[in-house]
Design a protein around this motif. Structure first.
Motif, short mmCIF file in Angstrom:
data_model
loop_
_atom_site.label_atom_id
_atom_site.label_comp_id
_atom_site.label_asym_id
_atom_site.label_seq_id
_atom_site.Cartn_x
_atom_site.Cartn_y
_atom_site.Cartn_z
N ARG A 149 0.34 -5.24 15.57
CA ARG A 149 1.71 -5.08 15.07
C ARG A 149 1.76 -5.15 13.55
NH1 ARG A 149 3.45 -8.67 20.08
NH2 ARG A 149 3.98 -7.01 21.53
N ILE A 169 0.79 -1.80 12.40
CA ILE A 169 1.90 -0.86 12.55
C ILE A 169 2.92 -1.04 11.42
CG2 ILE A 169 3.88 -0.27 14.01
CD1 ILE A 169 2.10 -0.90 16.43
N GLU A 170 3.24 -2.31 11.10
CA GLU A 170 4.18 -2.56 10.01
C GLU A 170 3.62 -2.05 8.68
OE1 GLU A 170 4.85 -6.71 10.12
OE2 GLU A 170 6.03 -6.67 11.97
N SER A 199 3.87 1.63 8.64
CA SER A 199 5.28 2.04 8.48
C SER A 199 5.71 1.95 7.02
CB SER A 199 6.17 1.15 9.35
OG SER A 199 5.86 1.31 10.71
N ARG A 200 5.28 0.86 6.35
CA ARG A 200 5.60 0.76 4.93
C ARG A 200 4.93 1.87 4.11
NH1 ARG A 200 4.87 -4.85 6.06
NH2 ARG A 200 2.73 -4.74 5.26
N GLU A 201 3.67 2.16 4.45
CA GLU A 201 2.98 3.24 3.76
C GLU A 201 3.67 4.57 3.99
OE1 GLU A 201 0.11 3.16 1.74
OE2 GLU A 201 0.66 1.04 1.69
N LEU A 202 4.13 4.80 5.22
CA LEU A 202 4.82 6.04 5.53
C LEU A 202 6.15 6.13 4.78
CD1 LEU A 202 4.99 8.64 7.19
CD2 LEU A 202 6.01 7.32 9.04
N ALA A 203 6.87 5.00 4.72
CA ALA A 203 8.14 5.01 3.98
C ALA A 203 7.91 5.29 2.50
CB ALA A 203 8.85 3.67 4.16
N ASN A 218 7.21 8.90 2.10
CA ASN A 218 8.44 9.68 2.23
C ASN A 218 9.28 9.63 0.96
OD1 ASN A 218 7.94 10.57 4.82
ND2 ASN A 218 8.98 8.85 5.80
#
Length: 598
Positions: A395, A398-399, A402-406, A409
């Motif tokens: 997890r 995953i977090e 997610s931060r890297e993806l944000a 973006n």
């Protein structure tokens, strides 16, 4: 509670072995407070006879070394058929006087009656001289003897077996003080029940988690392993499930379930290792090792117990091989520093030691109490800890992703914005032609003000004029309370009325926008700090007089205003927005309902 129970089983008093000689066991050196007395050694033996306890005589040869079975698989040296009946005799002398005694009889294959000084004290199943009259039983038994007259105990044990491959008392009978022995019996039942229920609860949670996330099968196989082991602990030995539920399965069904749960456990264990560490245990290897266990479980499902119990020795060797393979695998996994390998190895060592001990116990190579409950408890604790730590790590990954993806973006949006701005300069003529359409697209549907994008674009375009401006960043206070207490329709009405108020107080040259939610912005052109103060005070005064005819209870609407003073063209609009926004939040932190300059 589990950690408290483990040392309780370890430090409990161990049985005392005092070997009988020629049918007599001298208990003169036995201290009952030190533990139960194992009634092992040479008992008198009569094959194919069920002697009456009333005809008690001093035991004579032949001697039968207890505990054992009377067939070739036992250690007593007898080679009778596994099916038949027999009587065993023992005299216990010089018992400590003035004590109340009890006797504990582990499960006997497959029916027994125990007489003490001519009286029947306990039995299991139905002892008979023919298969059609015999009846097998399940579980351990105990009985209270009370005080022994003359400090001498004459025991007659009648055993009949027509259902199992091996017959006889393959575990030692124990004699002890009434209270410690009975309390110990119930403690072992409760302990086994707790272990079984915890295993089944863990199995249910792991299987449920698999149903939620079917991509990870490691939890499914670990849950099935826990279910098989928990079920087996619940129905063998002290059989706590039968005790708790006050019923018993038919003996044949019970034996099938006990053997099948034993044989499918390696299947689930190997599948769990493969899914947890696929690079260390290949699928083909796992299937090849599992195949003999699957075939053996199928045999136990089809054949009668009298046949498949003959394979107990082979099954024991197969289980030992799986324990050995598991140890080698996990040593390899630990050497390669896989995540959680140390906890896996510690749990397997605890479980493997318990399995080896109990297999030797079942095959009459050693004496003592089963370790499987403690071994499984330690195994559950380590594997649950490892599973949870692995879940936490996943997890966190995953977090992080997610931060890297944000972040990616946001970077993409910035580049797209720069590219859009460049294209806007090149397509200026086209934008002018579509100006009316753009205006319609830039209007907030509720308030009629500019939306966020249109407001920002206005600031960008006005930057070419190099004009002094005051940017007011406005946020309605406690707007969530309005929605919660009066409804979202009332909230929309407040936003719409506030937008009208901003238009009434602004000049034609000023720009007004709704940024989203209860957040608004006002760009005052050709305005300095005193002018911004005048406007902010006028706005706050007007707010105090603002009425809502459809919602008479709605009053005292206030706003927090952050103000940034600058010159577009010299100061970037982004800096002005950041400054005004920070000033507005400073007002929020200091009680709301006010204004502040950056």
């Amino acid at each position: 509670m589990l950690l408290f129970l483990v040392p309780t089983t370890i430090i409990s008093a161990s049985p005392v072995a005092s070997v009988a000689r020629q049918g007599v066991l001298n208990a003169a050196d036995w201290a009952p407070e030190s533990g139960n007395l194992l009634l092992s050694g040479e008992w008198g033996f009569s094959w194919q006879r069920l002697d009456s306890p009333a005809q008690w005589q001093q035991p004579g040869p032949p001697w039968f070394v207890m505990p054992s079975t009377w067939d070739s698989s036992g250690t007593a040296g007898w080679h009778h058929s596994g099916q038949g009946y027999a009587s065993f005799y023992l005299k216990v002398t010089q018992l400590p006087p003035g004590k109340e005694y009890a006797v504990f009889v582990p499960e006997v294959s497959t029916a027994f009656r125990l007489f003490a000084n001519g009286k029947l004290i306990t039995e299991g199943g139905r002892v008979a001289t023919a298969a059609r009259d015999g009846e097998a039983y399940i579980g351990n038994r105990w009985a209270v003897l009370g005080e022994v007259p003359g400090n001498e105990l004459q025991l007659v044990l009648q055993v009949g077996n027509f259902h199992h491959n091996s017959g006889g008392p393959w575990q030692p009978i124990e004699l002890g003080l009434r209270q410690p022995l009975t309390e110990g019996f119930y403690f072992r039942q409760l302990y086994d029940a707790l272990i079984s229920l915890l295993m089944i609860i863990m199995a249910g949670l792991l299987i449920l988690e698999y149903l939620v996330d079917p991509k990870d099968r490691a939890g499914l196989w670990l849950g099935l392993l826990a279910l098989a082991l928990g079920l087996r602990i619940g129905i063998v030995g002290n059989a706590p499930f039968y005790w708790l539920l006050d019923f018993q399965l038919p003996w044949t069904l019970h034996m099938r379930l006990a053997y099948i749960s034993m044989l499918v456990s390696p299947l689930f264990f190997l599948a769990w290792i493969h899914n947890s560490f696929p690079q260390d245990l290949k699928r083909r290897t796992s299937l090849l090792v599992s195949l003999p266990f699957a075939l053996s479980a199928l045999l136990c499902l089809i054949l009668p117990p009298l046949w498949f119990t003959q394979l107990l020795g082979l099954f024991s060797v197969m289980l030992l091989l799986v324990v050995l393979i598991g140890c080698v695998l996990l040593l390899q996994i630990s050497w390669r520093r896989r995540h959680g390998s140390l906890l896996l190895l510690a749990g397997l060592i605890a479980l493997g030691g318990a399995v080896v001990h109990d297999l030797m116990l079942n095959n009459q190579l050693i004496q003592g109490s089963p370790w499987i409950g403690t071994g499984l408890l330690l195994f559950i604790l380590t594997q649950t800890s490892n599973f949870l730590s692995l879940r936490v790590m996943q997890r966190r990954q995953i977090e992080f992703l997610s931060r890297e993806l944000a972040s990616a973006n946001r970077e993409l949006e910035r580049r797209v914005e720069l590219r859009t701005r460049d294209l806007a300069d090149k397509a200026h003529a086209l934008e002018m032609a579509n100006n009316q359409l753009q205006i319609l697209a830039n209007v907030d549907g509720l308030t009629g003000l500019l939306n966020r994008r249109a407001f920002i674009e206005q600031m960008q375009q006005l930057g070419e004029l190099s004009v002094n401006v005051a940017l007011l960043w406005i946020d309605l206070d406690h707007f969530k309370h309005i929605n919660d207490n009066h409804g979202h329709v009332a909230g929309d009405h407040v936003l719409k009325r506030f937008g009208q108020l901003l238009r009434e107080l602004a000049r034609d040259q000023d720009r007004i926008g709704r940024l989203g939610g209860e957040e608004f912005a006002l760009l005052l052109l050709d305005c300095d700090q005193p002018g911004a103060v005048v406007y902010a005070k006028r706005l706050q005064a007007a707010l105090t007089q603002l009425k809502f005819e459809d919602y008479p209870d709605l009053r005292n609407v206030t706003a927090s205003i952050g103000i940034a003073i600058g010159r577009l063209g010299e100061d970037s609009w982004e800096e002005l927005v950041i400054q005004a926004d920070e000033a507005m939040y400073e007002v929020k932190r200091n009680g709301r309902n006010g204004y502040r300059f950056s």
